[in-house]
Write an enzyme that holds these catalytic residues in place. Structure first.
Site, mmCIF file in Angstrom:
data_model
loop_
_atom_site.group_PDB
_atom_site.id
_atom_site.type_symbol
_atom_site.label_atom_id
_atom_site.label_comp_id
_atom_site.label_asym_id
_atom_site.label_seq_id
_atom_site.Cartn_x
_atom_site.Cartn_y
_atom_site.Cartn_z
ATOM 1 C CD GLU A 161 -2.696 -1.321 2.353
ATOM 2 O OE1 GLU A 161 -2.935 -0.326 3.056
ATOM 3 O OE2 GLU A 161 -3.588 -2.312 2.589
ATOM 4 C CD GLU A 208 -4.570 -7.837 1.365
ATOM 5 O OE1 GLU A 208 -5.247 -7.367 1.816
ATOM 6 O OE2 GLU A 208 -3.129 -7.611 1.132
#
Length: 580
Positions: A374, A489
């Site tokens: 991220e 994910e």
């Protein structure tokens, strides 16, 4: 049904739900028998086709029986329920699940489901910085080691997650590297261990009383230190019943009650799971346990002292040989701010040590890693950073190391295991074009500087209302990089509007199944086979999803219900992985 932007995929229609609009009929896939029939004649043909489907709905197909007339992916009656997700994933990539340590270790139903359906697992927490690094900077691998062993024994491959992130870190330790300086003079001058004799006990190291008592068997010796002539070596053959049965007690020093002091000590050990306990004690008692490594390392402990004449004690409660050097105690309340260069060096060293240690420890066992997680901001995007203070588990590497923090992270990982596949992982790429473009530009920038980046993970925490055009766009743009891609994910929220009194009904479950299938189909259609690295759903049963446990949402985002029963979404993926 989910809004798919005016188009549908195979298996995404509930043929037993009426009425259809003309738009829906026109949009249906040409696999259905009425596609080429003029519009005014389609309804009779549809009814005829439905009667055929009903006639066969109680028969076996492909070795599997009809599952109670349930629909799969909102489409045709489910006539093929045979197989597991990992056994039918024949598209050239493994199917995976994210798992939790306690559930996999203690819940037999949970563990058996994971072993049955997945070929690869990602640890939800156990390999993150916050799970491994302790307040003094030492490492505790016990949870990660145990979970990896359990998975390896079950034939499950482990995907490494994650090495450089701004969350789930030991923020207290990392922030301690950026605040305070030397804190003035060392209040424990005997901590250099240079003075003493060749005897034992209190004469071996001036200012220290080395003791062995109780049932313990151990000895102290003076050896060459960490860039010094002398260091304290303690060999514990048999630990005592008490941690203090083998200990060395330093001289009391004068302290300001309520002030914060930093204890710093260099340690190395001959065993991987040894222990050195730092104790600050006169009448009050405070402790910190350290698990040292085989190489010299510096461990720091910021402790608020609550008495005026404390003593530092070193306890050795575990077998092994421990070498101690360069002990200092400084008053942080009088410390000047560290220079920027000192902070940069300290933070860089902490990141390097964590990444190199993790990747080296699990080399050959973990074959692929999320190295950087991220890195991009939301909104108009760009590199994620922070200019304020942080608390808890937050710490922004880029705040201290700049844009090249990710370059360093990939370099450290490559040096530790040149054979491992190294990924960068990000979310919202299917819903934020600016973020998608920023990530791709950053990857190109890092690669131009020499970073070994093998692939990109697109997390895909999405909902039943996610625009399918964005999913297609993300896969197409990411595939154009030529790198490996993994759905890393995936979960699909069934209550994205956060309705407080929400209960999932047939239409929502169908929409969820549609969306899982759409993601898979888009992945297969837009990513060349050679670039597909994996497809992982983030969790097992709805009840243990992070959306419920961490975000405290009312939802049911996964493939299995709270009783580990298969949902429509499971069968939708099962058929999709079978290519049906």
């Amino acid at each position: 049904m989910a809004d798919n932007g005016g188009r549908r995929e195979e298996g995404e229609y509930n043929l037993f739900t009426f009425p259809f609009s003309s738009k829906e009929l026109n949009a249906m896939n040409d696999r259905y028998f009425f596609t080429l029939i003029p519009m005014k004649k389609r309804l009779p043909a549809l009814l005829c086709g439905l009667s055929c489907l009903l006639a066969i709905s109680c028969k076996k197909s492909g070795g599997g029986t009809v599952a109670g007339g349930s629909t799969v992916g909102g489409g045709t009656v489910n006539q093929d329920t045979v197989g597991t997700l990992k056994s039918v994933a024949n598209a050239g990539f493994p199917f995976g699940l994210a798992i939790e340590y306690a559930l996999f270790k203690q819940n037999e139903a949970y563990a058996n489901l994971v072993k049955r359906e997945a070929s690869v697992v990602t640890f939800g927490y156990q390999m993150k910085h916050g799970a491994i690094v302790k307040d003094d900077g030492s490492f505790n691998f016990s949870g990660a080691d145990e979970l990896l062993t359990l998975c390896s024994n079950a034939g499950l491959e482990v995907y490494g997650h994650t090495l450089a992130w701004h969350q789930n870190q030991n923020g207290n330790y990392l922030r301690s590297l950026t605040t305070g300086g030397s804190g003035g003079p060392n209040l424990l001058p005997s901590g250099d261990l240079e003075a003493g004799s060749s005897g034992t006990g209190s004469t071996l190291f001036t200012g220290w009383n080395c003791l062995v008592g109780g049932t313990a068997s151990a000895n102290f010796a003076a050896v060459a230190g960490n860039n010094s002539a002398r260091a304290m070596q303690v060999t514990v053959t048999t630990p005592g019943a008490n941690a203090y049965d083998v200990q060395s007690i330093g001289t009391a020093f004068t302290a300001n009650t309520g002030s914060v002091y930093r204890v710093s000590v260099d340690i190395k050990a001959s065993v991987a799971n040894g222990k050195v306990r730092l104790v600050m004690q006169n009448t009050a008692y405070q402790q910190l346990d350290i698990t040292p490594t085989a190489a010299w390392d510096t461990y720091s402990w910021n402790v608020t002292v609550n008495e005026s004449s404390p003593m530092l004690r070193l306890n050795f409660p575990a077998s092994g040989t421990y070498t101690i050097d360069n002990i200092s105690i400084t008053d942080l309340s009088s410390a000047p701010p560290p220079a920027a260069a000192q902070v940069t060096t300290a933070v860089d060293s902490a990141m390097s040590r964590f990444i190199r240690t993790m990747v080296t420890r699990y080399a050959g066992k973990v074959k692929a890693w999320d190295v950087v997680n991220e890195p991009m901001m939301d909104g108009s995007s760009g590199l994620r950073t922070n200019t304020g203070t942080t608390t808890g588990d937050l710490f922004y590497w880029s705040q201290y190391l700049g844009r090249d923090y990710a370059l360093k992270a990939f370099q450290y990982a490559k040096a530790a295991d040149p054979n491992a596949l190294l990924f960068i992982n990000e979310y919202n790429l299917e819903s934020n074009t600016a973020k998608l473009d920023s990530l791709i530009a950053y990857v190109n920038e890092l690669k131009a500087k020499g970073a070994k980046i093998d692939g990109i993970g697109t997390q895909m925490h999405i909902g039943i209302n996610t625009a399918t055009s964005g999913i297609d766009n993300a896969f197409k743009k990411l595939a154009a990089t030529g790198l490996k891609l993994r759905v890393s994910e995936l979960d699909v929220r069934i209550n994205p509007g956060d309705n407080s009194n929400f209960t999932a009904g047939p239409s929502e479950l169908t929409a969820q199944a549609n969306m899982y299938r759409y993601v898979l189909n888009s992945f297969l259609q837009n990513v060349p086979q050679a670039q597909r690295h994996g497809f992982t759903v983030w969790g097992v049963a709805d009840s243990d999803s992070w959306i419920l446990t961490s975000q405290k949402k009312t939802d049911a985002p996964l493939l299995f219900d709270n009783n580990y029963g298969k949902k429509q979404a499971f069968y939708s993926l099962l058929l999709g992985l079978k290519g049906k």
